[in-house]
Structure formats: structure tokens, C-alpha cells
Design a protein around this motif. Structure first.
Motif, PDB file in Angstrom:
ATOM      1  N   LYS A  90       0.846  -1.188   0.000  1.00 59.90           N
ATOM      2  CA  LYS A  90       0.000   0.000   0.000  1.00 59.90           C
ATOM      3  C   LYS A  90       0.877   1.232   0.000  1.00 59.90           C
ATOM      4  N   VAL A  91       0.593   2.157  -0.924  1.00 59.09           N
ATOM      5  CA  VAL A  91       1.337   3.412  -1.039  1.00 59.09           C
ATOM      6  C   VAL A  91       0.385   4.543  -0.686  1.00 59.09           C
ATOM      7  N   GLY A  92       0.625   5.177   0.456  1.00 53.85           N
ATOM      8  CA  GLY A  92      -0.303   6.186   0.922  1.00 53.85           C
ATOM      9  C   GLY A  92      -1.656   5.562   1.212  1.00 53.85           C
ATOM     10  N   MET A  96      -2.774   0.603  -4.083  1.00 52.60           N
ATOM     11  CA  MET A  96      -2.360  -0.735  -3.664  1.00 52.60           C
ATOM     12  C   MET A  96      -1.778  -1.461  -4.871  1.00 52.60           C
ATOM     13  N   VAL A  97      -0.650  -2.115  -4.668  1.00 50.02           N
ATOM     14  CA  VAL A  97      -0.061  -2.984  -5.685  1.00 50.02           C
ATOM     15  C   VAL A  97      -0.175  -4.408  -5.166  1.00 50.02           C
ATOM     16  N   VAL A 107      -9.410   0.931  -2.578  1.00 49.89           N
ATOM     17  CA  VAL A 107      -8.528   2.067  -2.829  1.00 49.89           C
ATOM     18  C   VAL A 107      -8.849   2.624  -4.213  1.00 49.89           C
ATOM     19  N   LYS A 108      -8.435   3.852  -4.472  1.00 49.74           N
ATOM     20  CA  LYS A 108      -8.711   4.500  -5.750  1.00 49.74           C
ATOM     21  C   LYS A 108      -7.910   3.870  -6.879  1.00 49.74           C
ATOM     22  N   TYR A 109      -6.644   3.521  -6.593  1.00 49.61           N
ATOM     23  CA  TYR A 109      -5.773   2.962  -7.622  1.00 49.61           C
ATOM     24  C   TYR A 109      -5.367   1.549  -7.226  1.00 49.61           C
ATOM     25  N   ASP A 110      -6.041   0.581  -7.808  1.00 46.82           N
ATOM     26  CA  ASP A 110      -5.798  -0.831  -7.531  1.00 46.82           C
ATOM     27  C   ASP A 110      -4.999  -1.419  -8.686  1.00 46.82           C
TER      28      ASP A 110
END
Length: 275
Positions: A90-92, A96-97, A107-110
Motif C-alpha cells: 500500500k502506497v499512501g 495498492m499494488v 482504494v482508488k488505484y488498484d
């Protein structure tokens, strides 16, 4: 393609693991997985020589205890290897990667990737910091270069952040193929994946260039990056230590770039410049 896997047990883990990865990268190792015991490092069998570790100075450092085992690994066995070691990153609060077998996060960017033999999952400090830079920057309608793209994770986030067009370039064939898979997996439509090096940048122009490689390649290819930047374009660099920032900065300034920001994670740094 057959790889040689080195399984390093490292004590204490830091900063020895970071130093080890950097030195192995210079020696020709392509991919790394960090775990609780140390580092798994991979080099193509055709590139492997018995004395490949002779120049790895950290192995001779009396402050660290580093043992290793060696084995061959076929491509088809790679998934089992990284699935054992790959946890979601998780970045911020927005990004999520993860792997396809992980639960979908809120999350907004999965970002869903299968790294296989490619570098760039978000576990390593340099990739993590570059993801931070992308999250903190306006990418809407920008043309973007992800140089040394590995898994393609940075290019994928750039498109998710609104980039108009993204070129993801890597000189390694396995990275090229892996990035194609991950771009498709994340349903990206604005990313062009290319196999090659800085020679591909001729006549190309970008608003933002992301280069997470290593110090020597960054220094060697700096003129190509600058020639490819639009006026007021941004250059994000990582893949080197805090001690190397001075020489990187001198090279950037010589090429007309102005320093804007630095992130630091353990001994690694990521920097932002404007043209």
C-alpha cells in the motif's frame, strides 16, 4: 529461459540487503525478491559465470553475515517462488499494488501485477518512492515515459492518474513481455510497451520522464532524457543511494535541470527535477 537463483540469508537485514541488491544489479542480476531472511536474486543462466560474486564487496564486510545457496529455476516455476514472498503493497491511502490472488482492496488505484522475472513490485524502496511521486503529481493529459519499466507498474499508475499517452521501455525481453501482460491485466489503453534502450527516444517528446534504473545508466543516458523533455517537463529519477545524489545532481544541473524535491527511504533516494 533458465535463471540461476541465489538465496541470500542476511544478518542484519539492513542496510546489508539494500547494498547487496545494488551491487548484484551492477553485476548483472535482473530481479530481486526481499523476504524475512534476506534476498532472492536472479540472473539468466546464459549470463551466469562462476565468479559472478567476486566483485560483491558487501559479502566481505565483517559487519554483516551473508550466506547463500544456488539453484536453477525455470520460468514456469517463477510464480510459485514469488507468490510465496509477495505481499500486497500500500502506497499512501490511495494506491495498492497486489497480485491477482490477493483480495481486491478499497482504494482508488488498484494495480494488479504478476512480476515474474521483472523488477518493480513496490516492495523495493525505489519503486515505492516513484509511486509516491506519481501520486503527488498531476498527470492529466500528460505524455509520459517510464524508462526501465520492468513490470510496468509505474506506467500503469501514470495512466490511472490521467496520462494521455505513456511509453514503457525496457531493454530486457522478459520485462518487455511481462509489462505487456500487466498492461493488459489492468485494462490500460494509453500505454505503449517497447523493447530497447535510450536509442528509442530519438524524436520522442514527453512532459514527464520516470527513470528508475541505476546510477551508471542514468548518468550515461541523461542527455537522451533531457533531449526528450518538453519545456518545463519533469524528470523523476531513482535507483541509487543517498551518497550518489551529488554526482546525479551535478549531471542534471549540467544538462539544464533544476532540482525540486528528494524522497529518502533507508539509504535509497528518489529525486524530482524540472527542465
Amino acid at each position: 529461459m533458465v535463471y540461476i537463483e541465489y538465496s541470500f540469508k542476511v544478518a542484519p537485514l539492513q542496510p546489508a540487503s539494500d547494498i547487496l541488491i545494488a551491487e548484484l544489479g551492477e553485476a548483472g542480476f535482473e530481479s530481486f525478491v526481499e523476504n524475512k531472511e534476506g534476498v532472492l536474486a536472479y540472473i539468466q543462466k546464459e549470463e551466469y559465470e562462476a565468479d559472478v560474486l567476486d566483485g560483491i564487496k558487501v559479502l566481505k564486510n565483517p559487519n554483516f553475515k551473508i550466506d547463500f545457496e544456488i539453484k536453477e529455476i525455470e520460468q514456469e516455476n517463477w510464480n510459485a517462488t514469488w507468490e510465496t514472498n509477495f505481499n500486497p503493497i500500500k502506497v499512501g491511502s490511495q494506491c495498492m499494488v497486489r497480485a491477482p490472488f490477493h483480495e481486491k482492496p478499497d482504494v482508488k488505484y488498484d494495480i494488479v501485477i504478476e512480476p515474474k522475472m521483472s523488477f518493480g513490485t513496490g516492495h523495493h524502496e525505489t519503486t515505492h518512492m516513484m509511486l509516491q511521486f506519481i501520486l503527488d503529481t498531476d498527470f492529466k493529459e500528460k505524455t509520459v515515459l517510464d524508462m526501465g519499466s520492468g513490470t510496468g507498474v509505474l506506467a500503469i499508475l501514470a495512466e490511472m492518474r490521467g496520462a494521455q499517452a505513456v511509453d514503457a521501455i525496457d531493454i530486457d525481453n522478459w520485462c518487455y513481455l511481462n509489462a505487456l501482460e500487466n498492461v493488459d491485466r489492468n485494462k490500460c489503453t494509453n500505454i505503449t510497451v517497447l523493447e530497447g534502450g535510450a536509442e528509442l527516444l530519438k524524436q520522442r517528446r514527453y512532459d514527464i520522464i520516470i527513470a528508475n534504473i541505476n546510477r551508471n545508466i542514468l548518468l550515461n543516458d541523461m542527455s537522451s532524457y533531457v533531449e526528450s523533455l518538453t519545456k518545463n517537463g519533469l524528470l523523476f529519477l531513482s535507483g541509487f543511494y543517498e551518497d550518489d545524489h551529488r554526482i546525479i545532481d551535478e549531471c542534471c544541473v549540467e544538462h539544464g535541470l533544476a532540482f525540486k524535491k528528494k524522497l529518502k527511504k533507508n539509504n535509497w533516494v528518489a529525486v524530482k527535477y524540472v527542465f
